[in-house]
Write a protein that holds these residues in place. Structure first.
Motif, PDB file in Angstrom:
ATOM      1  N   GLY A   7      40.151  37.294  48.774  1.00 19.01           N
ATOM      2  CA  GLY A   7      40.057  36.183  49.728  1.00 19.01           C
ATOM      3  C   GLY A   7      38.849  36.269  50.642  1.00 19.01           C
ATOM      4  O   GLY A   7      38.332  35.250  51.098  1.00 19.01           O
ATOM      5  N   GLY A   8      38.381  37.498  50.916  1.00 20.66           N
ATOM      6  CA  GLY A   8      37.251  37.689  51.833  1.00 20.66           C
ATOM      7  C   GLY A   8      36.017  38.189  51.116  1.00 20.66           C
ATOM      8  O   GLY A   8      35.656  37.698  50.043  1.00 20.66           O
ATOM      9  N   ASP A   9      35.347  39.182  51.716  1.00 18.21           N
ATOM     10  CA  ASP A   9      34.097  39.726  51.179  1.00 18.21           C
ATOM     11  C   ASP A   9      34.367  40.823  50.142  1.00 18.21           C
ATOM     12  O   ASP A   9      35.371  41.529  50.225  1.00 18.21           O
ATOM     13  N   LEU A  10      33.447  40.968  49.215  1.00 16.24           N
ATOM     14  CA  LEU A  10      33.454  42.096  48.287  1.00 16.24           C
ATOM     15  C   LEU A  10      32.167  42.873  48.513  1.00 16.24           C
ATOM     16  O   LEU A  10      31.069  42.357  48.311  1.00 16.24           O
ATOM     17  N   ASP A  11      32.319  44.118  48.972  1.00 12.85           N
ATOM     18  CA  ASP A  11      31.161  44.941  49.315  1.00 12.85           C
ATOM     19  C   ASP A  11      30.978  46.046  48.275  1.00 12.85           C
ATOM     20  O   ASP A  11      31.766  46.975  48.191  1.00 12.85           O
ATOM     21  N   LEU A  12      29.913  45.889  47.477  1.00 16.14           N
ATOM     22  CA  LEU A  12      29.552  46.860  46.439  1.00 16.14           C
ATOM     23  C   LEU A  12      28.086  47.256  46.645  1.00 16.14           C
ATOM     24  O   LEU A  12      27.320  47.353  45.697  1.00 16.14           O
ATOM     25  N   ARG A  13      27.720  47.489  47.892  1.00 15.24           N
ATOM     26  CA  ARG A  13      26.301  47.625  48.251  1.00 15.24           C
ATOM     27  C   ARG A  13      25.613  48.847  47.659  1.00 15.24           C
ATOM     28  O   ARG A  13      24.394  48.889  47.610  1.00 15.24           O
ATOM     29  N   SER A  14      26.360  49.864  47.187  1.00 11.31           N
ATOM     30  CA  SER A  14      25.708  51.067  46.653  1.00 11.31           C
ATOM     31  C   SER A  14      25.502  51.025  45.137  1.00 11.31           C
ATOM     32  O   SER A  14      24.858  51.913  44.578  1.00 11.31           O
ATOM     33  N   LEU A  15      26.061  50.014  44.479  1.00  4.67           N
ATOM     34  CA  LEU A  15      25.914  49.910  43.019  1.00  4.67           C
ATOM     35  C   LEU A  15      24.464  49.631  42.651  1.00  4.67           C
ATOM     36  O   LEU A  15      23.878  48.652  43.116  1.00  4.67           O
ATOM     37  N   GLN A  16      23.912  50.454  41.787  1.00  5.21           N
ATOM     38  CA  GLN A  16      22.527  50.239  41.367  1.00  5.21           C
ATOM     39  C   GLN A  16      22.439  49.601  39.987  1.00  5.21           C
ATOM     40  O   GLN A  16      21.389  49.121  39.588  1.00  5.21           O
ATOM     41  N   PRO A  34      35.474  39.179  39.857  1.00  7.20           N
ATOM     42  CA  PRO A  34      36.470  38.095  39.822  1.00  7.20           C
ATOM     43  C   PRO A  34      35.776  36.744  39.662  1.00  7.20           C
ATOM     44  O   PRO A  34      34.593  36.614  39.962  1.00  7.20           O
ATOM     45  N   GLU A  35      36.529  35.737  39.222  1.00  7.26           N
ATOM     46  CA  GLU A  35      35.945  34.402  39.054  1.00  7.26           C
ATOM     47  C   GLU A  35      35.615  33.759  40.400  1.00  7.26           C
ATOM     48  O   GLU A  35      34.688  32.973  40.518  1.00  7.26           O
ATOM     49  N   ARG A  36      36.413  34.152  41.424  1.00  4.85           N
ATOM     50  CA  ARG A  36      36.196  33.570  42.752  1.00  4.85           C
ATOM     51  C   ARG A  36      36.261  34.656  43.819  1.00  4.85           C
ATOM     52  O   ARG A  36      37.129  35.526  43.780  1.00  4.85           O
ATOM     53  N   ILE A  37      35.355  34.562  44.763  1.00  3.85           N
ATOM     54  CA  ILE A  37      35.364  35.440  45.934  1.00  3.85           C
ATOM     55  C   ILE A  37      35.288  34.529  47.150  1.00  3.85           C
ATOM     56  O   ILE A  37      34.389  33.681  47.248  1.00  3.85           O
ATOM     57  N   GLY A  38      36.242  34.690  48.055  1.00 11.09           N
ATOM     58  CA  GLY A  38      36.330  33.783  49.200  1.00 11.09           C
ATOM     59  C   GLY A  38      35.208  33.942  50.209  1.00 11.09           C
ATOM     60  O   GLY A  38      34.810  32.978  50.863  1.00 11.09           O
ATOM     61  N   GLY A  39      34.685  35.166  50.345  1.00  9.25           N
ATOM     62  CA  GLY A  39      33.647  35.435  51.346  1.00  9.25           C
ATOM     63  C   GLY A  39      32.313  35.802  50.716  1.00  9.25           C
ATOM     64  O   GLY A  39      31.863  35.171  49.759  1.00  9.25           O
ATOM     65  N   ASN A  40      31.690  36.849  51.273  1.00 10.83           N
ATOM     66  CA  ASN A  40      30.372  37.290  50.809  1.00 10.83           C
ATOM     67  C   ASN A  40      30.489  38.270  49.636  1.00 10.83           C
ATOM     68  O   ASN A  40      31.467  38.999  49.532  1.00 10.83           O
ATOM     69  N   LEU A  41      29.450  38.288  48.806  1.00 11.11           N
ATOM     70  CA  LEU A  41      29.339  39.287  47.745  1.00 11.11           C
ATOM     71  C   LEU A  41      28.083  40.104  47.999  1.00 11.11           C
ATOM     72  O   LEU A  41      26.976  39.573  48.010  1.00 11.11           O
ATOM     73  N   GLY A  46      32.368  32.008  48.257  1.00  7.27           N
ATOM     74  CA  GLY A  46      32.563  31.229  49.477  1.00  7.27           C
ATOM     75  C   GLY A  46      31.531  31.506  50.560  1.00  7.27           C
ATOM     76  O   GLY A  46      31.261  30.647  51.393  1.00  7.27           O
ATOM     77  N   GLY A  47      30.947  32.711  50.543  1.00  8.44           N
ATOM     78  CA  GLY A  47      29.985  33.087  51.581  1.00  8.44           C
ATOM     79  C   GLY A  47      28.607  33.363  51.028  1.00  8.44           C
ATOM     80  O   GLY A  47      28.107  32.621  50.176  1.00  8.44           O
ATOM     81  N   ASP A  48      27.990  34.441  51.497  1.00  9.11           N
ATOM     82  CA  ASP A  48      26.628  34.802  51.093  1.00  9.11           C
ATOM     83  C   ASP A  48      26.621  35.662  49.832  1.00  9.11           C
ATOM     84  O   ASP A  48      27.566  36.407  49.574  1.00  9.11           O
ATOM     85  N   LEU A  49      25.542  35.570  49.088  1.00  6.29           N
ATOM     86  CA  LEU A  49      25.302  36.449  47.942  1.00  6.29           C
ATOM     87  C   LEU A  49      24.057  37.265  48.255  1.00  6.29           C
ATOM     88  O   LEU A  49      22.976  36.716  48.439  1.00  6.29           O
TER      89      LEU A  49
END
Length: 199
Positions: A139-148, A156-163, A181-184
């Motif tokens: 429903g909100g953000d998905l934070d995968l900031r360390s993935l290289q 997922p098909e939908r993310i409510g917040g930022n990716l 739904g938010g920023d990419l």
């Protein structure tokens, strides 16, 4: 810092704050807590018997191991396990209504995430997507900031917040959600080759 001599009610309709408790020894928690359960200083799950139901959030941010940890089947609020460095022995609820914080995890080995996370999912320490199965709904953000690398990453098909994928340097193998739904954030991407943005 100790629960010795503490007798809690059988049911608490609101929040229970035990944020300085470092050991669960002698702690008998109610079966149901209507609000939040704050055990943020607990360093070990040894002897910890959590309620069957937590109506708010559950804060266990100082736990460094999931050994002996039995979580409620359902958590209506957020679940904070930011101190866990390994998912070994971790059995998460099928549903987390709020945020799920696992930012110290560097590997998805043995990690079985809930089918649904109502708030943010913080996996910002994850170095590899190998073995990672993300929830169907976030429903909100998905934070995968360390993935290289996007190798093995199935979003997922939908993310409510930022990716947040800001360490990703290549779009190879990257299949973005249909809707964000938010920023990419792809700030480290060096080439747009193979990049298919959501409509």
């Amino acid at each position: 810092q100790s629960a010795e001599g503490l007798k809690l009610p059988e049911r608490i309709g609101g929040d229970l704050y035990l944020r300085s408790l470092q050991s669960a020894e002698g702690l008998k928690l109610p079966e149901r807590i209507g609000g939040n359960l704050d055990l943020r200083s607990l360093q070990s799950a040894e002897g910890l018997k959590l309620p069957e139901s937590v109506g708010g959030g559950l804060d266990l941010r100082s736990l460094q191991s999931a050994e002996g940890l039995k979580l409620p089947e359902r958590i209506e609020g957020g679940l904070y396990l930011s101190g866990l460095q390994s998912a070994e022995g971790l059995k998460l609820p099928e549903s987390v209504g709020g945020n799920l914080d696992l930012w110290s995890l560097q590997s998805a080995e043995g990690l079985k995430l809930p089918e649904s996370v109502g708030g943010n999912l913080d996996l910002s320490g994850l170095q590899s997507a190998e073995g990672l199965k993300l929830p169907e709904r976030i429903g909100g953000d998905l934070d995968l900031r360390s993935l290289q690398s996007a190798e093995g990453l199935k979003l997922p098909e939908r993310i409510g917040g930022n990716l947040d994928l800001w360490s990703l340097q290549s779009a190879e193998g990257l299949k973005l959600p249909e809707r964000i739904g938010g920023d990419l954030d792809l700030r480290s991407l060096q080439s747009a080759e193979g990049l298919k943005l959501p409509e």
